[in-house]
Every structure is written in structure tokens, then in C-alpha cells.
Write a protein that holds these residues in place. Structure first.
Motif, PDB file in Angstrom:
ATOM      1  N   ILE A  37      52.409  31.444  32.329  1.00 36.03           N
ATOM      2  CA  ILE A  37      51.167  31.225  32.019  1.00 36.03           C
ATOM      3  C   ILE A  37      50.670  32.502  30.764  1.00 36.03           C
ATOM      4  CG2 ILE A  37      49.272  33.156  33.431  1.00 36.03           C
ATOM      5  CD1 ILE A  37      50.446  31.266  34.764  1.00 36.03           C
ATOM      6  N   GLU A  38      51.241  33.642  29.730  1.00 36.16           N
ATOM      7  CA  GLU A  38      51.041  33.756  28.992  1.00 36.16           C
ATOM      8  C   GLU A  38      50.562  32.459  27.851  1.00 36.16           C
ATOM      9  OE1 GLU A  38      53.824  36.576  28.773  1.00 36.16           O
ATOM     10  OE2 GLU A  38      52.707  38.586  29.677  1.00 36.16           O
ATOM     11  N   VAL A  39      51.293  31.750  28.027  1.00 36.32           N
ATOM     12  CA  VAL A  39      51.054  30.238  26.944  1.00 36.32           C
ATOM     13  C   VAL A  39      49.260  30.168  27.357  1.00 36.32           C
ATOM     14  CG1 VAL A  39      51.936  28.283  26.237  1.00 36.32           C
ATOM     15  CG2 VAL A  39      53.515  30.020  26.223  1.00 36.32           C
ATOM     16  N   HIS A  40      49.109  29.617  28.509  1.00 32.74           N
ATOM     17  CA  HIS A  40      47.952  29.215  28.809  1.00 32.74           C
ATOM     18  C   HIS A  40      47.351  29.867  28.510  1.00 32.74           C
ATOM     19  CE1 HIS A  40      49.746  25.658  30.055  1.00 32.74           C
ATOM     20  NE2 HIS A  40      50.678  26.504  31.415  1.00 32.74           N
ATOM     21  N   ILE A  41      46.998  31.022  28.835  1.00 31.80           N
ATOM     22  CA  ILE A  41      45.658  32.560  28.614  1.00 31.80           C
ATOM     23  C   ILE A  41      46.056  32.202  26.907  1.00 31.80           C
ATOM     24  CG2 ILE A  41      45.945  34.955  28.305  1.00 31.80           C
ATOM     25  CD1 ILE A  41      47.469  34.655  30.795  1.00 31.80           C
ATOM     26  N   SER A  42      47.105  32.648  26.446  1.00 37.51           N
ATOM     27  CA  SER A  42      46.994  32.149  24.126  1.00 37.51           C
ATOM     28  C   SER A  42      45.846  30.868  24.598  1.00 37.51           C
ATOM     29  CB  SER A  42      47.704  32.665  23.899  1.00 37.51           C
ATOM     30  OG  SER A  42      48.184  32.551  22.308  1.00 37.51           O
ATOM     31  N   ASN A  43      46.793  29.634  25.065  1.00 34.98           N
ATOM     32  CA  ASN A  43      46.160  28.595  24.915  1.00 34.98           C
ATOM     33  C   ASN A  43      44.601  28.523  24.892  1.00 34.98           C
ATOM     34  OD1 ASN A  43      48.793  27.820  23.303  1.00 34.98           O
ATOM     35  ND2 ASN A  43      48.757  26.569  25.125  1.00 34.98           N
ATOM     36  N   GLY A  44      44.544  29.031  26.068  1.00 36.52           N
ATOM     37  CA  GLY A  44      42.606  29.075  26.267  1.00 36.52           C
ATOM     38  C   GLY A  44      42.286  29.691  25.289  1.00 36.52           C
ATOM     39  N   ARG A  45      42.370  31.012  25.073  1.00 32.62           N
ATOM     40  CA  ARG A  45      41.268  31.927  24.042  1.00 32.62           C
ATOM     41  C   ARG A  45      41.655  30.276  22.858  1.00 32.62           C
ATOM     42  NH1 ARG A  45      44.251  37.222  25.725  1.00 32.62           N
ATOM     43  NH2 ARG A  45      43.340  37.707  27.524  1.00 32.62           N
ATOM     44  N   ILE A  46      42.496  30.201  22.122  1.00 34.91           N
ATOM     45  CA  ILE A  46      42.157  29.850  20.938  1.00 34.91           C
ATOM     46  C   ILE A  46      41.105  28.212  21.469  1.00 34.91           C
ATOM     47  CG2 ILE A  46      44.048  27.339  19.741  1.00 34.91           C
ATOM     48  CD1 ILE A  46      45.631  29.657  19.750  1.00 34.91           C
ATOM     49  N   LEU A  47      41.645  27.468  22.406  1.00 32.53           N
ATOM     50  CA  LEU A  47      40.171  26.660  22.806  1.00 32.53           C
ATOM     51  C   LEU A  47      38.692  27.033  23.248  1.00 32.53           C
ATOM     52  CD1 LEU A  47      42.750  24.773  25.375  1.00 32.53           C
ATOM     53  CD2 LEU A  47      41.441  23.604  22.806  1.00 32.53           C
ATOM     54  N   LEU A  48      38.557  28.475  24.001  1.00 29.31           N
ATOM     55  CA  LEU A  48      37.071  28.784  24.012  1.00 29.31           C
ATOM     56  C   LEU A  48      36.546  29.019  22.159  1.00 29.31           C
ATOM     57  CD1 LEU A  48      34.872  30.208  25.149  1.00 29.31           C
ATOM     58  CD2 LEU A  48      36.813  32.280  25.052  1.00 29.31           C
ATOM     59  N   ASN A  49      37.873  29.767  21.094  1.00 28.19           N
ATOM     60  CA  ASN A  49      37.220  30.252  19.584  1.00 28.19           C
ATOM     61  C   ASN A  49      36.874  28.566  18.752  1.00 28.19           C
ATOM     62  OD1 ASN A  49      37.389  33.146  20.702  1.00 28.19           O
ATOM     63  ND2 ASN A  49      40.137  32.895  19.272  1.00 28.19           N
ATOM     64  N   GLN A  50      37.411  27.574  19.085  1.00 30.36           N
ATOM     65  CA  GLN A  50      36.921  26.453  18.903  1.00 30.36           C
ATOM     66  C   GLN A  50      35.544  25.867  19.311  1.00 30.36           C
ATOM     67  OE1 GLN A  50      39.213  24.677  16.540  1.00 30.36           O
ATOM     68  NE2 GLN A  50      39.429  25.983  16.059  1.00 30.36           N
ATOM     69  N   PHE A  51      35.818  26.139  20.862  1.00 28.53           N
ATOM     70  CA  PHE A  51      34.274  25.390  21.146  1.00 28.53           C
ATOM     71  C   PHE A  51      32.836  26.316  20.662  1.00 28.53           C
ATOM     72  CE2 PHE A  51      31.915  27.120  24.990  1.00 28.53           C
ATOM     73  CZ  PHE A  51      31.157  26.129  24.864  1.00 28.53           C
ATOM     74  N   LEU A  52      33.489  27.410  20.004  1.00 21.67           N
ATOM     75  CA  LEU A  52      31.594  28.451  19.834  1.00 21.67           C
ATOM     76  C   LEU A  52      32.256  28.404  18.027  1.00 21.67           C
ATOM     77  CD1 LEU A  52      33.268  31.699  21.227  1.00 21.67           C
ATOM     78  CD2 LEU A  52      31.596  30.188  21.974  1.00 21.67           C
TER      79      LEU A  52
END
Length: 358
Positions: free
Chosen positions: A327-342
Motif C-alpha cells: 500500500i505504501e508503494v501505491h501511495i507513493s506512486n499515486g503522488r508521483i502520478l498526481l504531480n505529473q498530472f499537474l
């Protein structure tokens, strides 16, 4: 044999019930919402999640209610292809269809709808109904969503923040439009970043679509379906013609406006005889496309240890130890993908698939 109360009849709660059913463990589900929740919300499920679903839903039946997506194509907002990538058995399905499939193996008398349950402050480890009646259960499996009230009851110092992204999700049934696109995952991106439109073909006449907004640039307040439709048409007016056509021809009765939240830091996954699964344990940013898979794996893992261990706390501890690192990996990946989206498109990493893999 343990008696289990499952709080929440969403994907995680119903998945848990299916695994408990397989092992003939006594359970009952309590859901505060009405039985019919038809919001236009859907899921992408990677191959790993499908493998877990096949254990509790007949594969042929499941396939008839959704669609495998062959490839992911990233476009500019005007329709220029930016990147393409083949997909490995990624399945698209509506929330309503998946809920119905998961509920088919659950006896109606095992689910109570429109019933809010709360922990009792006077008797530790007990849940009670809205009328004050205590629930007879040894274990409470909490699956009441990302803003879980029961989680907040125990972890009063937790901090949740609003994510810099909101989503509008809807379904359109239109064979003419569906015939014009392949069974692919199409996603259009504005060149300035922070605005996308995704299209997933579910069947010969049904399309799931969603739009993602940087909610600091684009303010979407809770509003009527008609106002939301007008706002969407205005924002996406000059995009590739397919996008405004889908918005224009969609019905908005069951449109879903989703404001996203995340925990600053994960809580423990259990407290006394309460154990948390799915979004109630670990809200995931939707960019990960791992919500369903994580819920399935939580339910499978927790059931496995409840069967193997006589001691409840040992079962909970093993469940948390198994699930939390992923889960911690997915949380980290999600934040990376969010930053890319912005970011503007010219600053984004090329060919990013909006799915988190561990």
C-alpha cells in the motif's frame, strides 16, 4: 467459530463477504446507504486484481459485464497521439455492475441497508445500531470508505487532506459513438496540464468516461446535473470533437462528482477487535487504479489469516504486515502520478500509464 460484522457494502465489504462465504465463516453486513447506488462510477482492474476476482466470481459472467482494454493511448487535447502502450489484461467495469456481481453470492438476509453502526464508548470492542442495539460479533471488519467515521473514532489525531484533483465520472450508452472507437483506453490531456478526459469502452454500446481537474485551476462546486453538464461543455469546448460530443450526448442522472482525500500518514490497520480494509484502511489517489485490486487483496489476506490463526490479534498483525508495504508503494506512486498530472505536457515524463504497479 468467529462471528464477523462487516461495516460497508461497497467493493471491499462485499469482497470480504465473498471470501468469508467460501470459508463458511459467519458474518453480517451493515450498510448505511440505500441498496441502489447507481452513480456513474467505474474501475480499471489490472490482471492481478482479476485473478482475485476469478476466485469469487465466474470468469465468463464477469467478462460479460465489462471489457478488456487492448492498449493505452495518450492524446493532446486536440487529438494528437503522444504515446501508445499495450495493456496486459486490464479490465474496465462499472461500479454498479461489479457491486451486483459481488452481491450475487450473498444471501439478502445477510445485508442490512440504511443502517448506521457506531462503536460503543462504554463497551470496548462493541458496535451498536442506530437504535442502541448491540451487534453480536467477535470481529468488526470496517470497510466504510476513505472518510471512515469509525477509523476517525479510534484515530482522532489523523490528518486528512484534500488532494489537488477532482473527478467527474459518468456512463454513456450510445452505439454510434461506441462503434467509432476501439476497445482501448483513451486519455486526452490539456497542454497546460491539470485537465484530462478519459474514455473506456465497456461494451458495444456503453462507454465509461471521466474528467480530472486541477481543483485549484478549475473550481467545481457541488451543483445540479444540468449546471455540471454546462460547465463541462464550456471547459472542453475546443477539445477533439469526440470529447464534447460525449459530454453533450450523455445523461446526467447518475453523474458522480468526486472530491479526493488522502491520509497524511497511514493509521494502524486494526484496533482491538476492529480491523480496516480497502479505502477505510488506506485511501488511494485514483491515479493508481489500484482501489479494487487492493480491496480484493486486503479481503483475501485478512480472511486467510482469520482461518489460520486462533488468536485474532495475531491474524490482524499478519494481515497488516503483509499488506501495508505494498500500500505504501501505491501511495507513493499515486503522488508521483498526481504531480505529473499537474505539470504542463512538455514537462511530464513520457508514456506514463495511469496505473500503479508494485
Amino acid at each position: 467459530m468467529k462471528k464477523i460484522a462487516v461495516v460497508g457494502a461497497g467493493i471491499s465489504g462485499l469482497s470480504m463477504a465473498n471470501y468469508l462465504e467460501k470459508h463458511q465463516i459467519d458474518y453480517h453486513i451493515y450498510e448505511r446507504r440505500k441498496k441502489e447506488d447507481l452513480a456513474g462510477h467505474g474501475f480499471l482492474i489490472p490482471k492481478e486484481g482479476m485473478d482475485y476476482l476469478y476466485q469469487i466470481i465466474d470468469s465468463d459472467l464477469l467478462h460479460r459485464h465489462g471489457s478488456f482494454l487492448k492498449k493505452y493511448t495518450q492524446y493532446s487535447h486536440t487529438g494528437k497521439i503522444l504515446a501508445e502502450k499495450e495493456l496486459d489484461n486490464v479490465f474496465a467495469i462499472t461500479r454498479h455492475s461489479l457491486i451486483d456481481l459481488l452481491a450475487q453470492n450473498i444471501s439478502p438476509e445477510k445485508i442490512i441497508y440504511e443502517e448506521t453502526v457506531i462503536p460503543d464508548d462504554q463497551q470496548n470492542g462493541k458496535l451498536k445500531l442506530s437504535d442502541g442495539t448491540y451487534i453480536d460479533a467477535d470481529i468488526a471488519v470496517i470497510s466504510d470508505g476513505s472518510r471512515s467515521r469509525i477509523r476517525k473514532h479510534f484515530f482522532k489525531d489523523e490528518s486528512m487532506k484534500v488532494v489537488q484533483e477532482s473527478e467527474v465520472v459518468n456512463i454513456i450508452q450510445n452505439k454510434e459513438i461506441a462503434d467509432s472507437i476501439e476497445h482501448d483506453f483513451m486519455k486526452f490531456h490539456h497542454e497546460e496540464g491539470g485537465l484530462t478526459f478519459g474514455i473506456l469502452k465497456l461494451s458495444d454500446d456503453t462507454i465509461l468516461w471521466y474528467s480530472q481537474f486541477d481543483n485549484k485551476k478549475y473550481t467545481i462546486n457541488e451543483c445540479s446535473a444540468e449546471n455540471l453538464r454546462k460547465y463541462m461543455l464550456e471547459v472542453f469546448e475546443n477539445w477533439h470533437p469526440l470529447v464534447p460530443e460525449i459530454i453533450q450526448k450523455s445523461k446526467y442522472k447518475n453523474v458522480h462528482l468526486w472530491n479526493v482525500y488522502e491520509l497524511e500518514n497511514l493509521n494502524p490497520f486494526y484496533h482491538e477487535n476492529f480491523v480496516f480494509i480497502g479505502d477505510a484502511a488506506h485511501p488511494l489517489i485514483p491515479f493508481t487504479s489500484q482501489g479494487v485490486t487492493s480491496a480484493l487483496k486486503d479481503s483475501f489476506s485478512l480472511t486467510k489469516y482469520l482461518v489460520e490463526e486462533d488468536n485474532i490479534q495475531a491474524a490482524f498483525s499478519k494481515y497488516e504486515s503483509e499488506r501495508k508495504p505494498e500500500i505504501e508503494v501505491h501511495i507513493s506512486n499515486g503522488r508521483i502520478l498526481l504531480n505529473q498530472f499537474l505539470l504542463p505536457l512538455n514537462q511530464q515524463t513520457e508514456n506514463i500509464i495511469p496505473i500503479s504497479y508494485k
